[in-house]
Design a protein around this motif. Structure first.
Motif, PDB file in Angstrom:
ATOM      1  N   MET A  53      -8.028  -3.086   0.028  1.00  0.00           N
ATOM      2  CA  MET A  53      -8.857  -2.264  -0.853  1.00  0.00           C
ATOM      3  C   MET A  53      -8.086  -1.006  -1.231  1.00  0.00           C
ATOM      4  N   PRO A  54      -8.256  -0.538  -2.481  1.00  0.00           N
ATOM      5  CA  PRO A  54      -7.542   0.683  -2.895  1.00  0.00           C
ATOM      6  C   PRO A  54      -8.077   1.918  -2.185  1.00  0.00           C
ATOM      7  N   GLY A  55      -7.164   2.868  -1.903  1.00  0.00           N
ATOM      8  CA  GLY A  55      -7.546   4.128  -1.287  1.00  0.00           C
ATOM      9  C   GLY A  55      -7.162   5.297  -2.170  1.00  0.00           C
ATOM     10  N   ASP A  56      -7.127   6.467  -1.589  1.00  0.00           N
ATOM     11  CA  ASP A  56      -6.787   7.675  -2.346  1.00  0.00           C
ATOM     12  C   ASP A  56      -5.278   7.767  -2.551  1.00  0.00           C
ATOM     13  N   ASN A  57      -4.875   8.399  -3.645  1.00  0.00           N
ATOM     14  CA  ASN A  57      -3.471   8.699  -3.919  1.00  0.00           C
ATOM     15  C   ASN A  57      -2.584   7.459  -3.858  1.00  0.00           C
ATOM     16  N   SER A  58      -3.077   6.389  -4.491  1.00  0.00           N
ATOM     17  CA  SER A  58      -2.322   5.139  -4.599  1.00  0.00           C
ATOM     18  C   SER A  58      -2.090   4.457  -3.243  1.00  0.00           C
ATOM     19  N   MET A  59      -2.808   4.863  -2.194  1.00  0.00           N
ATOM     20  CA  MET A  59      -2.696   4.196  -0.898  1.00  0.00           C
ATOM     21  C   MET A  59      -3.598   2.961  -0.880  1.00  0.00           C
ATOM     22  N   LEU A  60      -3.308   2.047   0.035  1.00  0.00           N
ATOM     23  CA  LEU A  60      -4.107   0.838   0.205  1.00  0.00           C
ATOM     24  C   LEU A  60      -4.655   0.785   1.620  1.00  0.00           C
ATOM     25  N   ASN A  61      -5.911   0.384   1.751  1.00  0.00           N
ATOM     26  CA  ASN A  61      -6.534   0.186   3.057  1.00  0.00           C
ATOM     27  C   ASN A  61      -6.562  -1.310   3.364  1.00  0.00           C
ATOM     28  N   VAL A  62      -6.154  -1.665   4.553  1.00  0.00           N
ATOM     29  CA  VAL A  62      -6.022  -3.067   4.943  1.00  0.00           C
ATOM     30  C   VAL A  62      -6.920  -3.347   6.148  1.00  0.00           C
ATOM     31  N   SER A  63      -7.719  -4.401   6.041  1.00  0.00           N
ATOM     32  CA  SER A  63      -8.583  -4.790   7.161  1.00  0.00           C
ATOM     33  C   SER A  63      -8.451  -6.282   7.416  1.00  0.00           C
ATOM     34  N   ILE A  64      -8.906  -6.716   8.579  1.00  0.00           N
ATOM     35  CA  ILE A  64      -8.851  -8.127   8.949  1.00  0.00           C
ATOM     36  C   ILE A  64     -10.230  -8.587   9.406  1.00  0.00           C
ATOM     37  N   GLY A  65     -10.369  -9.896   9.570  1.00  0.00           N
ATOM     38  CA  GLY A  65     -11.577 -10.457  10.164  1.00  0.00           C
ATOM     39  C   GLY A  65     -12.840 -10.065   9.450  1.00  0.00           C
ATOM     40  N   THR A  66     -13.772  -9.485  10.212  1.00  0.00           N
ATOM     41  CA  THR A  66     -15.070  -9.095   9.674  1.00  0.00           C
ATOM     42  C   THR A  66     -15.099  -7.626   9.285  1.00  0.00           C
ATOM     43  N   GLY A  67     -13.918  -7.076   8.987  1.00  0.00           N
ATOM     44  CA  GLY A  67     -13.854  -5.692   8.523  1.00  0.00           C
ATOM     45  C   GLY A  67     -13.147  -4.751   9.471  1.00  0.00           C
ATOM     46  N   GLN A  68     -12.480  -5.289  10.481  1.00  0.00           N
ATOM     47  CA  GLN A  68     -11.760  -4.423  11.407  1.00  0.00           C
ATOM     48  C   GLN A  68     -10.547  -3.834  10.690  1.00  0.00           C
ATOM     49  N   PRO A  69     -10.471  -2.499  10.561  1.00  0.00           N
ATOM     50  CA  PRO A  69      -9.358  -1.885   9.815  1.00  0.00           C
ATOM     51  C   PRO A  69      -8.048  -1.974  10.579  1.00  0.00           C
ATOM     52  N   MET A  70      -6.991  -2.300   9.850  1.00  0.00           N
ATOM     53  CA  MET A  70      -5.648  -2.271  10.419  1.00  0.00           C
ATOM     54  C   MET A  70      -4.855  -1.078   9.877  1.00  0.00           C
ATOM     55  N   VAL A  71      -5.145  -0.715   8.613  1.00  0.00           N
ATOM     56  CA  VAL A  71      -4.512   0.460   8.006  1.00  0.00           C
ATOM     57  C   VAL A  71      -5.570   1.177   7.176  1.00  0.00           C
ATOM     58  N   VAL A  72      -5.771   2.450   7.462  1.00  0.00           N
ATOM     59  CA  VAL A  72      -6.649   3.299   6.651  1.00  0.00           C
ATOM     60  C   VAL A  72      -5.826   4.507   6.228  1.00  0.00           C
ATOM     61  N   GLY A  73      -5.457   4.526   4.952  1.00  0.00           N
ATOM     62  CA  GLY A  73      -4.592   5.601   4.474  1.00  0.00           C
ATOM     63  C   GLY A  73      -3.245   5.532   5.173  1.00  0.00           C
ATOM     64  N   ASN A  74      -2.887   6.628   5.821  1.00  0.00           N
ATOM     65  CA  ASN A  74      -1.610   6.668   6.529  1.00  0.00           C
ATOM     66  C   ASN A  74      -1.777   6.487   8.042  1.00  0.00           C
ATOM     67  N   LYS A  75      -2.943   5.923   8.455  1.00  0.00           N
ATOM     68  CA  LYS A  75      -3.211   5.730   9.879  1.00  0.00           C
ATOM     69  C   LYS A  75      -3.267   4.249  10.219  1.00  0.00           C
ATOM     70  N   PRO A  76      -2.390   3.774  11.095  1.00  0.00           N
ATOM     71  CA  PRO A  76      -2.451   2.357  11.499  1.00  0.00           C
ATOM     72  C   PRO A  76      -3.338   2.181  12.729  1.00  0.00           C
ATOM     73  N   PHE A  77      -3.892   0.992  12.869  1.00  0.00           N
ATOM     74  CA  PHE A  77      -4.641   0.616  14.064  1.00  0.00           C
ATOM     75  C   PHE A  77      -3.920  -0.543  14.743  1.00  0.00           C
ATOM     76  N   GLU A  78      -4.301  -0.819  15.983  1.00  0.00           N
ATOM     77  CA  GLU A  78      -3.555  -1.801  16.752  1.00  0.00           C
ATOM     78  C   GLU A  78      -4.460  -2.894  17.325  1.00  0.00           C
ATOM     79  N   LEU A  79      -3.894  -4.106  17.377  1.00  0.00           N
ATOM     80  CA  LEU A  79      -4.463  -5.182  18.181  1.00  0.00           C
ATOM     81  C   LEU A  79      -3.704  -5.208  19.502  1.00  0.00           C
ATOM     82  N   THR A  80      -4.323  -5.755  20.504  1.00  0.00           N
ATOM     83  CA  THR A  80      -3.652  -5.865  21.793  1.00  0.00           C
ATOM     84  C   THR A  80      -4.027  -7.182  22.453  1.00  0.00           C
ATOM     85  N   VAL A  81      -3.175  -7.629  23.329  1.00  0.00           N
ATOM     86  CA  VAL A  81      -3.420  -8.873  24.050  1.00  0.00           C
ATOM     87  C   VAL A  81      -4.083  -8.557  25.388  1.00  0.00           C
TER      88      VAL A  81
END
Length: 653
Positions: A217-245
């Motif tokens: 999904m598009p974000g502010d200032n030409s950034m893109l927000n990336v999510s997986i599954g049922t909406g769990q965010p992986m990238v919001v703006g310049n902040k990454p999120f993590e999966l773990t085993v």
């Protein structure tokens, strides 16, 4: 003339940008994710001279990137499915190849085992033939263990690859967030974007999407927000999120994937991952690896429990009752690590009825009052009653013995057949203890005058109940006046089934039992049939078998298990294995078809995208000539302007 000179100069600069852009396209034609660029020119504002506006030249308004969001999403969806199907097919093919191998499969070992039983029946007094039967049983157990070991290797491979993919996902998410930050800092003007950085980000998203299906999904200032599954965010703006085993709360050997937020890990349902390599792996484990393991375990558990039950109904070479031929199969009980520390719940689950055991796992939950067992395959619930127990309770062929005091909310996962194949082993080590003989023997006194005959008889599981086993001969006497038989054990009902079947009739203990030629007479776990026409006072003796050396009646019953519908109550051991092979084979074929179809979908989506965004070298070569000519023409304009200026200067001398 300065106006003419500046016009020529603007054209020269524009042509130079065009040449540079075209050259950039050519040199990056083979770079993955590169989108074709073009220099978009516009005219500069005209100069009002009183007689009209005179043009002042041109400028490059934008370096346009040929990009279509719709086409890009089509490619992402197609590539996500392709990665999932490819991964699934790659993994399940290994199981399919293992099961399809006629030399290492289960069918030959099953055939050899039952052949050993039949050979022992042919010469029941021979210790050598009994030893051969034990050897074939050991070989069968080894085959089960070997196949289970191979499946465990695939499970270890699954865990290793899943861990690697999760690490790759986190790396891609971090790099996308970094590019988002860099792109945002360079995107002050929406018409002047860092195209090459946009391409790099799109390529990273494409690679991430091949690991796990993403939503962008598009974000502010030409950034893109990336999510997986049922909406769990992986990238919001310049902040990454993590999966773990992590591991399942009820099975430390079962890998699970968690979502890390604020130094906490929340386990994600496996249904979250529906695409990409990770989705393909999860689908493989749920629909192929777990199913194959449980179905193989179901066959092993059915074999062990059913063979043991029949073996216990016989006697060995020394006349002792038969025990377990195979060791009991115990269910795996996984207590939820989130259970209350005050809980003392203890669950012992042993497979006892091979015809009822299923290939499903179960969940046991305590709600503060009731302890409820839920079958995972269909949600069927069974309450443990009474609880606390006064004795074991049999559910789906598994005998549950539950002690301790559970806490409200306690949960455990019961996996009856998960380790059945790997734990199958032969209990007997002494061949003389194989119980091939039946525990009863029948006879008729030589003083009988009628034509009545009694068959050898048989026993069932009820014979093992306390008080039912015969310790002395039991003579049944025929009364011709009443046409009845008497002499049955006191306190035992007698059931008579008409010849060829029909509705059985039960006669209470002490009640005269009418005689019917060929009827099946059952009491205390013993069944016999008397045929012919007995005379008054004729006797038919049923007693303990005191000499079973040459008797193979129980061995014949053991051999007969090969053709009985034991597995799930609907299939023989070999047909149950054939169903398992067929299931995996069908799944493999389905995944291959889906993989081929997804390859075609990716090809079509990529073709549509490349028609817009791809670099056509012939077209770029033509552009080079066009911009070269423009450059030369603009240079000629500047040359002309210089010559005119020189003429003006000469006029002033």
């Amino acid at each position: 003339m300065s106006s003419l000179l500046s016009i020529g100069q603007s054209g020269l600069l524009a042509a130079q940008v065009g040449l540079a852009t075209t050259s950039h396209n050519i040199t990056n034609a083979n770079v993955p994710g590169y989108h074709r660029q073009v220099a978009v020119q516009s005219t500069t504002p005209g100069e009002n001279t009183g007689v009209g506006f005179i043009g002042t030249g041109t400028e490059v308004a934008q370096i346009k990137r040929y990009y279509d969001d719709f086409l890009n999403k089509r490619v992402l969806n197609a590539e996500s499915s392709q990665s999932a199907y490819t991964e699934y097919y790659t993994q399940i093919s290994q199981i399919d190849n293992m099961l399809a191998d006629t030399t290492t499969g289960l069918s030959p070992a099953l055939q050899d085992f039952f052949k050993g039983v039949q050979d022992a029946n042919s010469n029941p007094s021979s210790v050598a033939s009994r030893q051969a039967m034990l050897s074939s049983a050991e070989s069968l157990a080894s085959r089960f263990q070997g196949m289970a070991g191979r499946l465990n290797e695939l499970r270890d491979g699954f865990n290793s690859k899943t861990t690697s993919i999760v690490n790759e996902i986190n790396t891609y998410a971090s790099r996308i967030a970094d590019l988002n930050n860099e792109i945002a800092g360079l995107s002050i003007d929406k018409l002047r974007l860092p195209n090459d950085l946009l391409d790099q980000r799109d390529q990273l998203i494409s690679e991430l999407n091949k690991r796990v299906k993403v939503t962008v999904m598009p974000g502010d200032n030409s950034m893109l927000n990336v999510s997986i599954g049922t909406g769990q965010p992986m990238v919001v703006g310049n902040k990454p999120f993590e999966l773990t085993v992590t591991t399942s709360p009820t099975d430390v050997s079962r890998l699970a994937i968690g979502y890390k937020t604020a130094n906490q890990i929340a386990a994600l349902p496996e249904s979250t991952f529906t695409g990409g390599s990770l989705g393909g792996l999860m689908e493989f484990r749920n629909t192929a690896l777990d199913q194959a393991g449980n179905r193989l375990g179901q066959i092993a558990a059915s074999l062990a429990a059913t063979f043991n039950s029949q073996h216990q109904l016989g006697i060995d070479l020394k006349g002792a009752p038969g025990g377990n031929f195979f060791n009991d199969i115990k269910a795996v009980v996984g207590y939820d690590k989130r259970n209350s520390i005050s809980s003392t719940l203890d669950i012992q689950a042993v497979i006892k009825d091979g015809t009822q055991v299923t290939a499903s796992n179960y969940d046991m939950n305590f709600d503060g009052t009731n302890l409820v067992l839920t079958r995972a395959s269909d949600g069927k619930q069974t309450t443990i009653t009474p609880f606390p127990q006064t004795g074991p309770q049999m559910i789906d062929g598994v005998e549950y013995t539950i002690t301790g005091v559970p806490a409200n909310g306690d949960h455990a996962e019961i996996r009856p057949v998960a380790q059945a194949a790997s734990s199958l082993s032969v209990a007997l080590k002494d061949a003389s203890k194989i119980a091939l003989a039946a525990p009863i023997a029948t006879s008729m006194p030589t003083t009988n005058t009628g034509t009545g005959k009694i068959d050898p008889g048989s026993v069932d599981a009820a014979y093992l109940l306390p008080g039912n086993a015969l310790t002395a001969p039991l003579p049944l006497t025929y009364d011709s006046t009443a046409n009845t038989l008497s002499g049955f054990p006191a306190g035992q009902d007698v059931t008579v089934t008409p010849p060829g079947g029909g509705t059985p009739t039960t006669y209470p203990a002490g009640t005269p039992v009418p005689f019917t030629d060929g009827a099946k007479i059952s009491f205390g776990g013993i069944s016999v049939s008397i045929t012919g026409k007995p005379a008054n006072g004729d006797q038919f003796v049923i007693g303990p078998n005191v000499n079973g050396v040459g008797d193979n009646r129980n061995g014949v019953a053991l051999a007969g298990l090969q053709s009985k519908n034991v597995v799930g109550g609907t299939a023989t051991f070999q047909s149950g294995y054939a169903q398992m092979v067929n299931y995996v084979g069908n799944k493999t074929r389905e995944s291959q078809i889906s993989m081929d179809a997804s390859d075609g979908a990716v090809e079509q989506a990529m073709k549509a995208q490349q028609q817009l965004s791809g670099v056509n070298l012939d077209e770029e070569a033509a552009n080079l000539l066009r911009y070269q000519q423009a450059y030369q023409a603009s240079g000629k304009v500047m040359q002309t302007a210089s010559q005119l200026f020189d003429v003006l200067l000469s006029l002033g001398r």
